[in-house]
Write a protein that holds these residues in place. Sequence first.
Motif, PDB file in Angstrom:
ATOM      1  N   THR A  87      43.611  38.335  43.568  1.00  0.00           N
ATOM      2  CA  THR A  87      43.883  39.027  42.424  1.00  0.00           C
ATOM      3  C   THR A  87      45.440  39.795  42.833  1.00  0.00           C
ATOM      4  O   THR A  87      46.285  39.538  42.024  1.00  0.00           O
ATOM      5  N   ALA A 157      38.033  34.960  36.643  1.00  0.00           N
ATOM      6  CA  ALA A 157      37.590  33.732  37.599  1.00  0.00           C
ATOM      7  C   ALA A 157      36.227  33.487  37.426  1.00  0.00           C
ATOM      8  O   ALA A 157      35.856  32.397  37.321  1.00  0.00           O
ATOM      9  N   HIS A 181      35.960  27.191  41.310  1.00  0.00           N
ATOM     10  CA  HIS A 181      35.636  26.839  42.530  1.00  0.00           C
ATOM     11  C   HIS A 181      34.046  26.720  42.789  1.00  0.00           C
ATOM     12  O   HIS A 181      33.421  26.998  42.132  1.00  0.00           O
ATOM     13  N   LYS A 184      31.564  29.126  41.823  1.00  0.00           N
ATOM     14  CA  LYS A 184      31.377  29.881  40.668  1.00  0.00           C
ATOM     15  C   LYS A 184      30.194  29.165  39.589  1.00  0.00           C
ATOM     16  O   LYS A 184      29.679  28.104  40.297  1.00  0.00           O
TER      17      LYS A 184
HETATM   18  C1  LIG Z   1      38.135  37.695  40.903  1.00  0.00           C
HETATM   19  C2  LIG Z   1      38.702  36.401  41.567  1.00  0.00           C
HETATM   20  N1  LIG Z   1      39.925  36.124  41.294  1.00  0.00           N
HETATM   21  C3  LIG Z   1      40.405  34.813  41.671  1.00  0.00           C
HETATM   22  C4  LIG Z   1      39.617  34.133  42.723  1.00  0.00           C
HETATM   23  C5  LIG Z   1      40.391  32.819  43.091  1.00  0.00           C
HETATM   24  O1  LIG Z   1      39.926  31.476  42.520  1.00  0.00           O
HETATM   25  P1  LIG Z   1      40.272  30.047  43.438  1.00  0.00           P
HETATM   26  O2  LIG Z   1      39.302  29.953  44.428  1.00  0.00           O
HETATM   27  O3  LIG Z   1      39.639  28.961  42.330  1.00  0.00           O
HETATM   28  O4  LIG Z   1      41.506  30.214  43.835  1.00  0.00           O
HETATM   29  C6  LIG Z   1      38.311  34.262  42.720  1.00  0.00           C
HETATM   30  C7  LIG Z   1      37.336  33.448  43.602  1.00  0.00           C
HETATM   31  O5  LIG Z   1      37.440  32.408  44.284  1.00  0.00           O
HETATM   32  C8  LIG Z   1      37.989  35.585  42.247  1.00  0.00           C
HETATM   33  O6  LIG Z   1      36.824  35.816  42.542  1.00  0.00           O
END
Ligand SMILES: Cc1ncc(COP(=O)(O)O)c(C=O)c1O
Length: 366
Positions: A87, A157, A181, A184
């Motif tokens: 974030t 996310a 991901h 999730k």
């Molecule tokens: C709140 C939040 N933002 C962003 C992400 C980033 O996602 P990614 O792993 O798909 O890049 C995640 C978790 O993986 C998350 O929990």
Amino acid sequence: MSKKIFVTKPFLPPLDEYVKILEKIWSSKNVTNNGPFHQKFELELAEYLDVEYVSLLNNATTALLVAIKALDLKGEIITTPYSFAATAHSIVWNGLKPVFVDTDSYAGNLNPVKVEAAINDKTGGIVAVHNYGIPGDVYALKNISKEYNLPIIYDAAPSMGVRFKGESIFSLGDLSIISFHATKVFTTLEGGAIISSSLEMKKKIDRFKNFAIIDQENISGLGINGKMNEAESALGLLQLKYIELNICKRNDIYDLYTKALKSNKNVRLLTFPKFLKYNYAYMPVFFNGGIVPRDKVYQALKEENIICRKYWYPLLTDHKFYKNSKINDLTNARKLSNSVLCLPIYPDLDKKNIDLIIHVIEKVLG
Ligand SMILES: Cc1ncc(COP(=O)(O)O)c(C=O)c1O
């Protein structure tokens, strides 16, 4: 020793169903660059999410990077310390300055009163999170966004399938991002998307994620490779068949934990109003006694091979990298961070293990 149980486990569809689709991709040799599965998944996902436009990306971190770029945010960006590193990283990666503001004391979403108090003439936007996939005071944030002309990006996310007052959670804010991901509720192994509400914005996002290429001889500026490939898109399409059933199974598990722990005076659980259709992405438990009982329970579960997660401890602002950022009073966020433990929750977590987890918690808390 029993097998380790983690806080989550990805749901994967039957392999033979996926192999049949992979065979099609193998014979077509069309493996990426907006292929047929990518196009179909974008349309079906938009329909499932009940939104206008979806742009698929290779993960939600790239989605955040591109979303900030697409809105052309500048200056200081108000955000939360109670989140995953991506974030805040997405703000810094864009050359902008994060300003950390406190959350509410319930589920860890940005506190609109604190957001408004932090606005100054350098503020260029807000990156808010639907923490644990749950919306906070989104109407107050919307009013702030309008009054001060500040775009809002929702880092949603973990919010797959969440609906709020009859609407998709993804229809809030200027742009929303989602992650697919493996941790999730809905996974394409790695993957993500940006949800937008105008075709013009979708086209802009789609160009940014493809190196800013206009045509074979022209680029429009700075871009990135943020594309989702055909194998991930095809998996996403297949996963859509199972998402609602998986959310139901998670709901049942959430209810089992709640039934067992709700009368325990040492913990606080999150409950959801009728107008929120939650996806049960997380099972957070907040320990009223704070860090000591929380860590005792964490350790006792670990000794049983049950690996919980302290989402989100430490606060982002406690990492060395963010220590010198602009940080406001974070009383609520710190209290949540010091008391939270997320218990295992995933569709095929069996009742025997849920009972064991509850038993360990009760034993430690006395
Ligand atoms: C709140 C939040 N933002 C962003 C992400 C980033 O996602 P990614 O792993 O798909 O890049 C995640 C978790 O993986 C998350 O929990």
